[in-house]
Design a protein around this motif. Structure first.
Motif, mmCIF file in Angstrom:
data_model
loop_
_atom_site.group_PDB
_atom_site.id
_atom_site.type_symbol
_atom_site.label_atom_id
_atom_site.label_comp_id
_atom_site.label_asym_id
_atom_site.label_seq_id
_atom_site.Cartn_x
_atom_site.Cartn_y
_atom_site.Cartn_z
ATOM 1 N N PRO A 46 0.815 -1.232 0.000
ATOM 2 C CA PRO A 46 0.000 0.000 0.000
ATOM 3 C C PRO A 46 0.842 1.273 0.000
ATOM 4 O O PRO A 46 0.392 2.318 -0.449
ATOM 5 C CB PRO A 46 -0.807 -0.113 1.297
ATOM 6 N N LYS A 47 2.073 1.163 0.501
ATOM 7 C CA LYS A 47 2.913 2.362 0.514
ATOM 8 C C LYS A 47 3.163 2.854 -0.914
ATOM 9 O O LYS A 47 3.283 4.048 -1.164
ATOM 10 C CB LYS A 47 4.243 2.056 1.194
ATOM 11 N N TRP A 48 3.274 1.910 -1.854
ATOM 12 C CA TRP A 48 3.569 2.263 -3.250
ATOM 13 C C TRP A 48 2.331 2.119 -4.134
ATOM 14 O O TRP A 48 2.088 2.940 -5.000
ATOM 15 C CB TRP A 48 4.694 1.375 -3.804
ATOM 16 N N ASP A 49 1.617 1.017 -3.904
ATOM 17 C CA ASP A 49 0.348 0.839 -4.596
ATOM 18 C C ASP A 49 0.478 0.818 -6.120
ATOM 19 O O ASP A 49 -0.326 1.422 -6.818
ATOM 20 C CB ASP A 49 -0.596 1.971 -4.174
ATOM 21 N N LEU A 50 1.495 0.144 -6.624
ATOM 22 C CA LEU A 50 1.655 0.039 -8.074
ATOM 23 C C LEU A 50 1.122 -1.312 -8.524
ATOM 24 O O LEU A 50 1.335 -2.316 -7.866
ATOM 25 C CB LEU A 50 3.138 0.129 -8.448
ATOM 26 N N ASN A 51 0.441 -1.331 -9.648
ATOM 27 C CA ASN A 51 0.007 -2.629 -10.151
ATOM 28 C C ASN A 51 0.814 -3.010 -11.389
ATOM 29 O O ASN A 51 1.603 -2.224 -11.907
ATOM 30 C CB ASN A 51 -1.498 -2.630 -10.455
ATOM 31 N N GLU A 52 0.576 -4.225 -11.838
ATOM 32 C CA GLU A 52 1.331 -4.807 -12.950
ATOM 33 C C GLU A 52 1.291 -3.878 -14.174
ATOM 34 O O GLU A 52 2.307 -3.647 -14.821
ATOM 35 C CB GLU A 52 0.644 -6.144 -13.280
ATOM 36 N N GLU A 53 0.102 -3.359 -14.465
ATOM 37 C CA GLU A 53 -0.055 -2.554 -15.683
ATOM 38 C C GLU A 53 0.780 -1.281 -15.626
ATOM 39 O O GLU A 53 1.453 -0.903 -16.588
ATOM 40 C CB GLU A 53 -1.542 -2.193 -15.866
ATOM 41 N N ILE A 54 0.726 -0.633 -14.469
ATOM 42 C CA ILE A 54 1.494 0.605 -14.330
ATOM 43 C C ILE A 54 2.983 0.302 -14.452
ATOM 44 O O ILE A 54 3.729 1.015 -15.115
ATOM 45 C CB ILE A 54 1.197 1.275 -12.966
ATOM 46 N N ILE A 55 3.399 -0.795 -13.811
ATOM 47 C CA ILE A 55 4.820 -1.138 -13.840
ATOM 48 C C ILE A 55 5.270 -1.411 -15.275
ATOM 49 O O ILE A 55 6.339 -0.975 -15.701
ATOM 50 C CB ILE A 55 5.110 -2.338 -12.918
ATOM 51 N N THR A 56 4.422 -2.099 -16.038
ATOM 52 C CA THR A 56 4.763 -2.384 -17.430
ATOM 53 C C THR A 56 4.923 -1.086 -18.218
ATOM 54 O O THR A 56 5.883 -0.922 -18.975
ATOM 55 C CB THR A 56 3.672 -3.259 -18.082
#
Length: 165
Positions: A46-56
């Motif tokens: 939750p501190k970063w809250d990045l998902n796979e799509e954003i990371i890609t």
């Protein structure tokens, strides 16, 4: 061409690359070297809250600017990346965001994971600004919507930013 590259003055890497663990180099079946950027922290925390799509998407943006493929962006490259992502930030603002996450206090370079953290904090700090806005810029240039920017699309990005040839 390779010839031109060799006559370029040698630029020392922005930081000690022995500590940069995010780049995994593999060879594909044709023996071509491929670069895979590794996420080395719990990005979905939750501190970063990045998902796979954003990371890609962020991987693509990072690779666009990491021209020497060492897993590290110089502060100039980070500034350009911020523009592409539609972040209307002054250079000072971007710099202070970089300083928050970068291990490199001398040159303020950003390793891939630090770049992810910087963007994550940026998205969180301005929750009113929809995440989508960040990627509208990206999609705007990704004409064939394959999630990758071709060289031509990249040139367009640069031109639209007043960068590049």
């Amino acid at each position: 061409s390779a010839h031109e590259a060799s006559s370029m003055p040698f630029k020392p890497p922005p930081r000690d690359l022995t500590n940069v663990k995010c780049v995994k180099r593999t060879k594909d079946k044709n023996g071509e070297e491929k670069i895979e950027l590794q996420v080395l922290f719990d990005a979905e925390d939750p501190k970063w809250d990045l998902n796979e799509e954003i990371i890609t998407d962020l991987k693509e943006i990072f690779m666009m600017f990491d021209t020497d493929q060492d897993g590290v962006l110089t502060i100039d490259q980070v500034q350009q990346a911020a523009k592409v992502m539609g972040q209307r930030r002054s250079e000072e603002e971007v710099l202070s965001q970089v300083m928050e996450v970068s291990d490199d206090s001398k040159n303020n370079s950003l390793e891939f994971n630090e770049f992810l953290k910087m963007v994550a904090l940026d998205i969180k700090s301005d929750a009113t600004k929809n995440k989508d806005e960040l990627f509208n810029a990206f999609r705007h240039f990704d004409k064939d919507e394959d999630g990758k920017l071709s060289e031509e699309e990249l040139r367009e990005v640069m031109l639209s930013m007043g960068e590049g040839p």
